[in-house]
Scaffold this motif. Sequence first.
Motif, short mmCIF file in Angstrom:
data_model
loop_
_atom_site.label_atom_id
_atom_site.label_comp_id
_atom_site.label_asym_id
_atom_site.label_seq_id
_atom_site.Cartn_x
_atom_site.Cartn_y
_atom_site.Cartn_z
N ALA A 208 0.83 -1.20 0.00
CA ALA A 208 0.00 0.00 0.00
C ALA A 208 0.86 1.26 0.00
CB ALA A 208 -0.93 0.00 1.22
N GLY A 209 1.95 1.22 0.78
CA GLY A 209 2.85 2.36 0.83
C GLY A 209 3.50 2.63 -0.52
N CYS A 210 3.87 1.58 -1.22
CA CYS A 210 4.45 1.75 -2.56
C CYS A 210 3.41 2.30 -3.53
CB CYS A 210 4.99 0.41 -3.07
SG CYS A 210 6.49 -0.16 -2.23
N ALA A 211 2.19 1.76 -3.47
CA ALA A 211 1.14 2.20 -4.38
C ALA A 211 0.80 3.67 -4.17
CB ALA A 211 -0.11 1.34 -4.18
N GLU A 212 0.80 4.12 -2.93
CA GLU A 212 0.48 5.53 -2.63
C GLU A 212 1.48 6.48 -3.26
OE1 GLU A 212 0.40 5.52 1.58
OE2 GLU A 212 -1.60 4.63 1.72
N ARG A 213 2.69 6.01 -3.49
CA ARG A 213 3.74 6.84 -4.08
C ARG A 213 4.02 6.48 -5.53
NH1 ARG A 213 3.89 6.58 1.07
NH2 ARG A 213 4.77 8.25 2.36
N ALA A 214 3.10 5.72 -6.13
CA ALA A 214 3.20 5.31 -7.53
C ALA A 214 4.49 4.55 -7.81
CB ALA A 214 3.09 6.53 -8.45
N LEU A 215 4.95 3.77 -6.83
CA LEU A 215 6.13 2.93 -7.00
C LEU A 215 5.70 1.52 -7.42
CD1 LEU A 215 8.29 3.89 -3.88
CD2 LEU A 215 8.35 4.87 -6.18
N PRO A 216 6.58 0.77 -8.06
CA PRO A 216 6.23 -0.61 -8.42
C PRO A 216 5.98 -1.46 -7.18
CG PRO A 216 8.26 0.10 -9.53
CD PRO A 216 7.94 1.13 -8.50
N GLU A 217 5.29 -2.58 -7.38
CA GLU A 217 5.09 -3.54 -6.28
C GLU A 217 6.45 -3.94 -5.71
OE1 GLU A 217 2.62 -6.50 -5.50
OE2 GLU A 217 1.05 -4.99 -5.56
N PRO A 218 6.53 -4.18 -4.40
CA PRO A 218 7.81 -4.61 -3.83
C PRO A 218 8.24 -5.96 -4.39
CG PRO A 218 6.03 -4.86 -2.23
CD PRO A 218 5.46 -4.10 -3.38
N GLU A 219 9.53 -6.10 -4.55
CA GLU A 219 10.13 -7.38 -5.00
C GLU A 219 10.28 -8.28 -3.77
OE1 GLU A 219 12.03 -9.86 -7.98
OE2 GLU A 219 10.98 -7.94 -8.19
N VAL A 220 9.49 -9.35 -3.70
CA VAL A 220 9.41 -10.18 -2.51
C VAL A 220 10.28 -11.43 -2.65
CG1 VAL A 220 7.89 -11.44 -0.94
CG2 VAL A 220 7.06 -9.37 -2.08
N HIS A 221 11.13 -11.66 -1.66
CA HIS A 221 11.91 -12.90 -1.60
C HIS A 221 11.86 -13.43 -0.17
CE1 HIS A 221 13.57 -12.89 -5.63
NE2 HIS A 221 13.80 -11.59 -5.48
N THR A 222 11.70 -14.74 -0.04
CA THR A 222 11.72 -15.37 1.27
C THR A 222 13.17 -15.48 1.74
OG1 THR A 222 9.72 -16.62 0.82
CG2 THR A 222 11.14 -17.46 2.57
N VAL A 223 13.42 -15.09 2.99
CA VAL A 223 14.77 -15.05 3.51
C VAL A 223 14.83 -15.86 4.82
CG1 VAL A 223 16.62 -13.59 4.41
CG2 VAL A 223 15.23 -12.80 2.48
N ALA A 224 15.60 -16.92 4.81
CA ALA A 224 15.86 -17.67 6.03
C ALA A 224 16.87 -16.92 6.88
CB ALA A 224 16.38 -19.06 5.70
N VAL A 225 16.88 -17.21 8.19
CA VAL A 225 17.86 -16.57 9.07
C VAL A 225 19.18 -17.32 8.90
CG1 VAL A 225 18.36 -15.83 11.44
CG2 VAL A 225 16.00 -15.89 10.62
N ASP A 226 19.81 -17.07 7.75
CA ASP A 226 21.02 -17.78 7.35
C ASP A 226 21.73 -16.90 6.33
OD1 ASP A 226 22.58 -20.50 6.90
OD2 ASP A 226 22.05 -19.74 4.91
N ALA A 227 23.01 -16.63 6.54
CA ALA A 227 23.73 -15.69 5.68
C ALA A 227 23.80 -16.14 4.23
CB ALA A 227 25.15 -15.48 6.23
#
Length: 333
Positions: A208-227
């Motif tokens: 919603a925050g991105c859409a309000e500023r006319a930014l693209p959808e966030p790029e989503v990646h799943t991140v494990a707690v592992d470097a």
Amino acid sequence: MTDGPARRVTSADVARIAGVSRATVSYVLNDTPRQTISGATRARVLDAAATLGYAPSAAARTLRTGRSDVVLCLLPDWPIGQEVGSLLTHLSTEFAAAGLTFVVHPGTPADRPGGDLWKAITPAAVLAFTGFSDAGIAALRAAGVALVVALLGPGPRPHRELQATQERIGRLQAAHLADAGHLRIGYAYPDDARVRIFAEPRLDGVRAGCAERALPEPEVHTVAVDAEAAAVAVRAWRSAGVTAVCAYNDEVALAVLAGMRDTGLDAPAGLALVGVDDLPAARLAAPALTTVTTDQRAVAAHLAATVVAAVRGGERPVLDAAAVVRLVRRAST
């Protein structure tokens, strides 16, 4: 050799030691108004109760008054970290001040259904963090047990007490990064299915925050707690032109920082980064982590007041999400 259960001390025992009637014991211990009991008699009863270690029976009190003083909290199978622990501590304090007993049952997939638990305890109210079925809601109502659903999912009415708070977290993260000039934002989603109930509304807030500023959808990646696993996500974000990342929480954000180090990047030059929870480790990270924090004391006060209103009658309070959630700005952005 093991002894059987000790005999419970009763009000009759207190009355015998104090030399008074059981009715007098009840009046003194329940602080019943409009009773003419002398100070000396009151002192004898209290001394006798203390000497015997007498504790009034909750079951007897429920039978006498028709109402339990127990609030049963059905906690899902969540990892109990700093924020959940803080919320439960403050809830216990708030309920005690209201004269209610707070009982928490942490759930696991192997546990018996929540419906069986409340039937065994007969509470005044159930504070749940996930929804009840229609049949479960009907059974609670028939038993005179109030239900407050504190996070997501349907209750007797769809209040969703903390939904707005979780969405507000994501909006704050996205707004902060967008205001800093970032045009492509990523989201570090947790790999723990148990916290999806928090992760989804937070991600909705970032969207919603991105859409309000006319930014693209966030790029989503799943991140494990592992470097090493986090480094894979870091490379993917960089390839997609992402310059800043909103992390589900501080633990996931710290994993992203570790992944950045593995790929030769620093924050905020390589990726700006915002976490959630303001853990002590976030303050000690290199660089110190910008994060979003929630006033758990205020949330607990709101939830306790909501339960009290449901049990005793009265208007349900409204939680101002903007007042309890704030950004803590540090070097990672």
